[in-house]
Scaffold this motif. Structure first.
Motif, mmCIF file in Angstrom:
data_model
loop_
_atom_site.group_PDB
_atom_site.id
_atom_site.type_symbol
_atom_site.label_atom_id
_atom_site.label_comp_id
_atom_site.label_asym_id
_atom_site.label_seq_id
_atom_site.Cartn_x
_atom_site.Cartn_y
_atom_site.Cartn_z
ATOM 1 N N TYR A 59 0.515 -1.054 -0.142
ATOM 2 C CA TYR A 59 0.206 -0.151 0.234
ATOM 3 C C TYR A 59 1.046 1.320 -0.001
ATOM 4 O O TYR A 59 1.745 1.160 -0.063
ATOM 5 C CB TYR A 59 -0.652 -0.113 1.263
ATOM 6 C CG TYR A 59 -0.347 -0.092 2.504
ATOM 7 C CD1 TYR A 59 0.068 1.577 3.145
ATOM 8 C CD2 TYR A 59 -0.042 -0.925 3.231
ATOM 9 C CE1 TYR A 59 0.882 1.297 4.532
ATOM 10 C CE2 TYR A 59 0.541 -1.318 4.495
ATOM 11 C CZ TYR A 59 1.470 0.281 5.342
ATOM 12 O OH TYR A 59 2.134 0.112 6.212
ATOM 13 N N ILE A 60 0.429 2.409 -0.484
ATOM 14 C CA ILE A 60 1.043 3.430 -0.366
ATOM 15 C C ILE A 60 0.034 4.675 0.477
ATOM 16 O O ILE A 60 -1.803 4.526 0.633
ATOM 17 C CB ILE A 60 0.829 4.176 -1.844
ATOM 18 C CG1 ILE A 60 2.224 3.304 -2.036
ATOM 19 C CG2 ILE A 60 2.035 5.665 -1.695
ATOM 20 C CD1 ILE A 60 2.244 3.761 -4.111
ATOM 21 N N VAL A 61 0.542 5.027 1.662
ATOM 22 C CA VAL A 61 -0.305 5.898 2.567
ATOM 23 C C VAL A 61 0.653 7.237 2.535
ATOM 24 O O VAL A 61 1.517 8.287 1.989
ATOM 25 C CB VAL A 61 -0.581 6.267 3.772
ATOM 26 C CG1 VAL A 61 -0.895 3.813 4.488
ATOM 27 C CG2 VAL A 61 0.773 5.280 5.100
ATOM 28 N N THR A 62 -0.577 8.805 2.184
ATOM 29 C CA THR A 62 -0.463 9.819 2.422
ATOM 30 C C THR A 62 -0.456 10.652 3.504
ATOM 31 O O THR A 62 -1.734 9.942 4.701
ATOM 32 C CB THR A 62 -0.367 10.081 0.920
ATOM 33 O OG1 THR A 62 0.298 11.144 1.128
ATOM 34 C CG2 THR A 62 -1.428 10.651 1.182
ATOM 35 N N ASP A 63 0.109 11.923 4.235
ATOM 36 C CA ASP A 63 -0.944 12.851 4.337
ATOM 37 C C ASP A 63 -1.768 14.127 3.577
ATOM 38 O O ASP A 63 -1.581 13.786 2.629
ATOM 39 C CB ASP A 63 0.664 14.209 5.065
ATOM 40 C CG ASP A 63 0.779 14.208 4.312
ATOM 41 O OD1 ASP A 63 0.725 15.622 3.822
ATOM 42 O OD2 ASP A 63 2.003 13.545 3.463
ATOM 43 N N ARG A 64 -2.425 14.788 4.311
ATOM 44 C CA ARG A 64 -3.278 15.592 3.865
ATOM 45 C C ARG A 64 -2.996 16.788 2.828
ATOM 46 O O ARG A 64 -4.019 16.656 1.766
ATOM 47 C CB ARG A 64 -3.971 16.489 5.144
ATOM 48 C CG ARG A 64 -3.671 17.210 5.894
ATOM 49 C CD ARG A 64 -4.423 18.260 6.552
ATOM 50 N NE ARG A 64 -3.753 19.012 7.404
ATOM 51 C CZ ARG A 64 -3.118 18.707 8.536
ATOM 52 N NH1 ARG A 64 -3.721 18.249 9.433
ATOM 53 N NH2 ARG A 64 -2.758 19.906 9.252
ATOM 54 N N ASN A 65 -1.550 16.680 2.918
ATOM 55 C CA ASN A 65 -0.765 17.605 1.949
ATOM 56 C C ASN A 65 -0.401 16.945 0.888
ATOM 57 O O ASN A 65 0.233 17.403 -0.103
ATOM 58 C CB ASN A 65 -0.330 18.624 2.225
ATOM 59 C CG ASN A 65 -0.816 19.243 3.133
ATOM 60 O OD1 ASN A 65 -2.293 19.591 2.949
ATOM 61 N ND2 ASN A 65 0.134 20.273 4.169
ATOM 62 N N ARG A 66 -0.405 15.503 0.964
ATOM 63 C CA ARG A 66 0.634 14.977 0.272
ATOM 64 C C ARG A 66 1.779 15.007 -0.070
ATOM 65 O O ARG A 66 2.564 14.528 -1.524
ATOM 66 C CB ARG A 66 0.061 14.803 -2.009
ATOM 67 C CG ARG A 66 -0.996 14.454 -1.548
ATOM 68 C CD ARG A 66 -1.971 14.196 -3.162
ATOM 69 N NE ARG A 66 -3.230 14.783 -3.518
ATOM 70 C CZ ARG A 66 -3.438 15.231 -4.528
ATOM 71 N NH1 ARG A 66 -3.108 15.391 -5.308
ATOM 72 N NH2 ARG A 66 -5.356 15.193 -4.507
ATOM 73 N N THR A 67 2.498 15.070 1.208
ATOM 74 C CA THR A 67 3.825 15.591 1.178
ATOM 75 C C THR A 67 4.555 14.803 0.970
ATOM 76 O O THR A 67 5.780 14.780 0.649
ATOM 77 C CB THR A 67 4.097 16.659 2.288
ATOM 78 O OG1 THR A 67 3.408 17.750 2.786
ATOM 79 C CG2 THR A 67 5.601 17.065 2.481
ATOM 80 N N SER A 68 4.229 13.562 1.679
ATOM 81 C CA SER A 68 4.414 12.421 2.209
ATOM 82 C C SER A 68 4.144 11.055 1.115
ATOM 83 O O SER A 68 3.262 11.404 2.020
ATOM 84 C CB SER A 68 4.984 11.620 3.437
ATOM 85 O OG SER A 68 5.934 13.154 3.679
ATOM 86 N N LEU A 69 4.454 10.397 0.875
ATOM 87 C CA LEU A 69 4.549 9.248 0.591
ATOM 88 C C LEU A 69 5.431 7.759 0.812
ATOM 89 O O LEU A 69 6.344 8.393 0.313
ATOM 90 C CB LEU A 69 4.463 8.925 -0.974
ATOM 91 C CG LEU A 69 3.965 10.031 -2.275
ATOM 92 C CD1 LEU A 69 4.195 10.045 -3.393
ATOM 93 C CD2 LEU A 69 1.768 10.036 -1.308
ATOM 94 N N HIS A 70 4.312 7.020 1.946
ATOM 95 C CA HIS A 70 5.010 5.749 2.645
ATOM 96 C C HIS A 70 4.338 4.572 1.853
ATOM 97 O O HIS A 70 3.340 4.495 2.186
ATOM 98 C CB HIS A 70 4.627 6.352 3.960
ATOM 99 C CG HIS A 70 4.935 5.144 4.856
ATOM 100 N ND1 HIS A 70 6.796 5.046 5.300
ATOM 101 C CD2 HIS A 70 4.970 3.641 5.177
ATOM 102 C CE1 HIS A 70 6.745 3.703 5.772
ATOM 103 N NE2 HIS A 70 5.546 2.514 6.029
ATOM 104 N N VAL A 71 5.343 3.689 1.365
ATOM 105 C CA VAL A 71 4.926 2.571 0.865
ATOM 106 C C VAL A 71 5.020 1.427 1.794
ATOM 107 O O VAL A 71 5.383 1.228 3.089
ATOM 108 C CB VAL A 71 5.804 1.689 0.077
ATOM 109 C CG1 VAL A 71 5.573 0.527 -0.433
ATOM 110 C CG2 VAL A 71 6.446 3.170 -0.970
#
Length: 116
Positions: free
Chosen positions: A6-18
């Motif tokens: 999966y990929i998660v992000t924060d509300r501003n799409r600053t970080s993408l974490h796999v």
């Protein structure tokens, strides 16, 4: 047993974490309970924007290793390919989870109602 990449992000799409998990809902609950685990509170990874389901852990691990090496642009591209508006997919998972529990409860209660 199912495995997910999966990929998660924060509300501003600053970080993408796999990440990789056997239970997406529990994993996302963990992210929400531990908001400062990876980043500061402004970058809480609470939005599930992409996931893939695999039958084996080996398949999931191979895909996880590949996607983890992607550049940010490549990660954004795979998110947009199936989620162009970057909608939080957690809502759909919660709904699917509720439905599956209702089906199980209905199947269990049906024989009881027939007997009475």
């Amino acid at each position: 047993m199912k495995k997910f990449v999966y990929i998660v992000t924060d509300r501003n799409r600053t970080s993408l974490h796999v990440g990789m998990s056997a239970d997406l809902i529990k994993t996302l609950e963990f992210y929400k309970q531990m908001p400062n685990l990876f980043f500061d509170s402004g970058q809480q990874l609470t939005r599930l924007v992409y996931f893939e389901e695999f039958r084996t852990e080996a398949q999931a691990l191979n895909r996880f290793k590949l996607v983890s090496r992607f550049t940010r642009m490549q990660k954004e591209r795979i998110v947009r390919s199936c989620n162009p508006d970057w909608v939080d997919l957690t809502i759909g998972l919660d709904f699917e989870n509720i439905l599956s529990h209702q089906k199980i409860n209905t199947q269990v209660s049906l024989p009881l109602s027939i007997l009475s």
